[in-house]
Write a protein that holds these residues in place. Structure first.
Motif, PDB file in Angstrom:
ATOM      1  N   LEU A  28       0.869  -1.438  -0.117  1.00 39.59           N
ATOM      2  CA  LEU A  28       0.128  -0.157   0.110  1.00 39.59           C
ATOM      3  C   LEU A  28       0.953   1.346  -0.023  1.00 39.59           C
ATOM      4  O   LEU A  28       0.631   2.070  -0.755  1.00 39.59           O
ATOM      5  CB  LEU A  28      -0.961   0.060   1.423  1.00 39.59           C
ATOM      6  N   PHE A  33      -0.813   4.809  -0.907  1.00 40.95           N
ATOM      7  CA  PHE A  33      -2.052   4.732  -0.130  1.00 40.95           C
ATOM      8  C   PHE A  33      -1.918   4.583   1.254  1.00 40.95           C
ATOM      9  O   PHE A  33      -1.180   3.580   1.761  1.00 40.95           O
ATOM     10  CB  PHE A  33      -2.780   3.370  -0.670  1.00 40.95           C
ATOM     11  N   LYS A  35      -4.429   6.131   3.435  1.00 40.80           N
ATOM     12  CA  LYS A  35      -5.735   6.027   4.064  1.00 40.80           C
ATOM     13  C   LYS A  35      -6.676   5.075   3.369  1.00 40.80           C
ATOM     14  O   LYS A  35      -7.071   5.397   2.136  1.00 40.80           O
ATOM     15  CB  LYS A  35      -6.339   7.401   4.163  1.00 40.80           C
ATOM     16  N   VAL A  36      -6.890   4.310   4.062  1.00 38.38           N
ATOM     17  CA  VAL A  36      -7.956   3.091   3.264  1.00 38.38           C
ATOM     18  C   VAL A  36      -8.955   2.500   3.860  1.00 38.38           C
ATOM     19  O   VAL A  36      -9.084   2.722   5.272  1.00 38.38           O
ATOM     20  CB  VAL A  36      -6.903   1.734   2.783  1.00 38.38           C
ATOM     21  N   ALA A  61      -6.313   2.797   8.523  1.00 36.16           N
ATOM     22  CA  ALA A  61      -7.421   1.817   7.773  1.00 36.16           C
ATOM     23  C   ALA A  61      -8.599   1.896   8.795  1.00 36.16           C
ATOM     24  O   ALA A  61      -8.589   1.646   9.781  1.00 36.16           O
ATOM     25  CB  ALA A  61      -6.754   0.524   7.998  1.00 36.16           C
ATOM     26  N   TYR A  85     -11.393   7.897   0.629  1.00 36.91           N
ATOM     27  CA  TYR A  85      -9.914   6.890   1.089  1.00 36.91           C
ATOM     28  C   TYR A  85      -9.435   7.168  -0.331  1.00 36.91           C
ATOM     29  O   TYR A  85      -9.918   7.058  -1.395  1.00 36.91           O
ATOM     30  CB  TYR A  85     -10.608   5.773   1.209  1.00 36.91           C
ATOM     31  N   ASP A  86      -7.960   6.826   0.164  1.00 38.87           N
ATOM     32  CA  ASP A  86      -7.040   6.745  -1.255  1.00 38.87           C
ATOM     33  C   ASP A  86      -7.298   5.571  -1.952  1.00 38.87           C
ATOM     34  O   ASP A  86      -7.145   5.316  -3.157  1.00 38.87           O
ATOM     35  CB  ASP A  86      -5.529   6.473  -0.564  1.00 38.87           C
ATOM     36  N   ALA A  87      -7.833   4.344  -1.296  1.00 40.89           N
ATOM     37  CA  ALA A  87      -8.122   3.245  -1.892  1.00 40.89           C
ATOM     38  C   ALA A  87      -9.043   2.454  -1.184  1.00 40.89           C
ATOM     39  O   ALA A  87      -9.286   2.543   0.109  1.00 40.89           O
ATOM     40  CB  ALA A  87      -6.834   2.230  -2.076  1.00 40.89           C
ATOM     41  N   LEU A  89     -10.446  -1.596  -0.198  1.00 39.15           N
ATOM     42  CA  LEU A  89      -9.949  -2.984  -0.072  1.00 39.15           C
ATOM     43  C   LEU A  89     -11.234  -3.809   0.347  1.00 39.15           C
ATOM     44  O   LEU A  89     -11.911  -3.327   0.842  1.00 39.15           O
ATOM     45  CB  LEU A  89      -8.934  -3.019   0.634  1.00 39.15           C
ATOM     46  N   SER A 109     -12.343   5.496  -6.692  1.00 41.84           N
ATOM     47  CA  SER A 109     -11.416   5.208  -5.947  1.00 41.84           C
ATOM     48  C   SER A 109     -10.582   3.944  -6.338  1.00 41.84           C
ATOM     49  O   SER A 109     -11.412   2.978  -6.857  1.00 41.84           O
ATOM     50  CB  SER A 109     -11.703   5.139  -4.566  1.00 41.84           C
TER      51      SER A 109
END
Length: 352
Positions: A28, A33, A35-36, A61, A85-87, A89, A109
């Motif tokens: 990440l 990334f 902030k997820v 997270a 969020y950056d990503a 999951l 995202s």
């Protein structure tokens, strides 16, 4: 002037090996990334949430556990209640990964897929199956920015999930045959590269030793081949390279059967049926499904001939804009006749 080639989004992260989840934070951070959001289903939350969240010491997270009965309206609401969020999951089975794909798509995202089993190719594809007004519907979603498949985790998946993935992957064969039929009748145009990738995926898998479903080489090949099939849908812009009449029968069974079975298991049986209808690569299909134990397992399931006949007749209405073999009555009749005449199908679909 020559036509410009298209830009194709494919996964930047592709980690398929033992122990790769240990490196999740490193992966990440490498891609910026910090902030997820991580989506879990009930199972993955119970077994993995604490260790996954606890391992991300330098990353913010947030964990979200989703009820798998959520429909598209619930997902849209949840998506826009979430922070930026950056990503995004998602870790778990096919449904939670579909939820993650759609939420990431809604919020624009990057999406990272972390499957716990190889039960289907959804962890790598650009579509997802969601409840829309009470009906399962295929809708556009986010192409995964990353796929992280930890074989140590996947080895612990129950064997029926691995067999389901085998059934889903083998459907590339019949799907491609239907796609060619569709092109020949003027309903679509086969994308040569997409078709090649889908074909290479299944052919590579077929050459893999199949004596042990938990053998690392087998599992890595299965996951890699399912990934290639998913990417082929990104190139084609539709599901045609991995989904034909066999998927339509399975989707019809989902709607009409009193006891629907796992997607890949239904699709595998329907794939064998359609190989017979096509009269194409039947011997290869029998070898793979026999060697893996797929046929032995599905013979234990409560499939009904009446429900299969109904699903075959309903199949064209599942995707009316397509034109597979089953869109012609003579091939629907042939498929229904095979339920009564093919010895293997009689052993698999025993109930009236």
């Amino acid at each position: 002037m020559a036509k410009q080639g298209m830009s194709i989004p494919i996964p930047d992260i592709l980690e398929i090996d033992h122990g790769v989840l240990v490196n999740l934070e490193t992966i990440l951070v490498k891609h910026g990334f910090r902030k997820v959001a991580i989506l879990f289903d009930e199972y993955s939350s119970k077994h993995y949430e604490r260790s996954i969240i606890g391992s991300l010491t330098d990353i913010h997270a947030d964990a979200f556990t989703f009820d798998l009965s959520s429909d598209i309206h619930n997902l849209i609401t949840r998506a826009f209640e979430m922070e930026r969020y950056d990503a995004v999951l998602a870790m778990g089975g096919g449904s939670i990964i579909d939820f993650g794909k759609y939420i990431a798509f809604s919020r624009r995202s990057p999406f990272i897929s972390i499957p716990l089993s190889p039960s289907n190719d959804g962890f790598a594809s650009s579509n997802c199956s969601l409840e829309v007004n009470g009906k399962k519907t295929t809708v556009p979603a986010q192409v995964p920015f990353g796929i992280i498949a930890d074989l140590t985790v996947i080895e612990s998946a129950p064997e029926p999930f691995i067999l389901a993935g085998t059934g889903d992957l083998m459907s590339n064969i019949t799907a491609l045959y239907d796609w060619g039929f569709e092109e020949a009748h003027g309903y679509s145009q086969v994308n040569a590269f997409s078709a090649m990738l889908s074909k290479k995926a299944v052919n590579s898998f077929i050459r893999t030793p199949m004596t042990d479903l938990k053998q690392p080489v087998f599992l890595k090949e299965l996951v890699s081949s399912l990934t290639m099939g998913g990417v082929s849908t990104v190139i084609s812009g539709n599901s045609a390279p991995i989904s034909g009449a066999e998927h339509m029968i399975s989707h019809a069974l989902d709607k009409t059967s009193r006891d629907p079975q796992m997607h890949g298991l239904q699709v595998g049986v329907c794939t064998y049926l359609m190989a017979l209808v096509h009269d194409h690569r039947v011997e290869r299909m029998v070898k793979v499904f026999s060697r893996t134990g797929f046929f032995d397992y599905v013979k234990q399931l409560p499939f009904s001939r009446k429900e299969f006949r109904k699903a075959i007749e309903m199949a064209p209405s599942i995707k009316p804009k397509r034109y597979t073999y089953l869109h012609e009555k003579k091939y629907r009749d042939k498929a229904c006749d095979l339920l009564e005449t093919d010895q293997l199908l009689k052993e698999i679909i025993k109930n009236p």
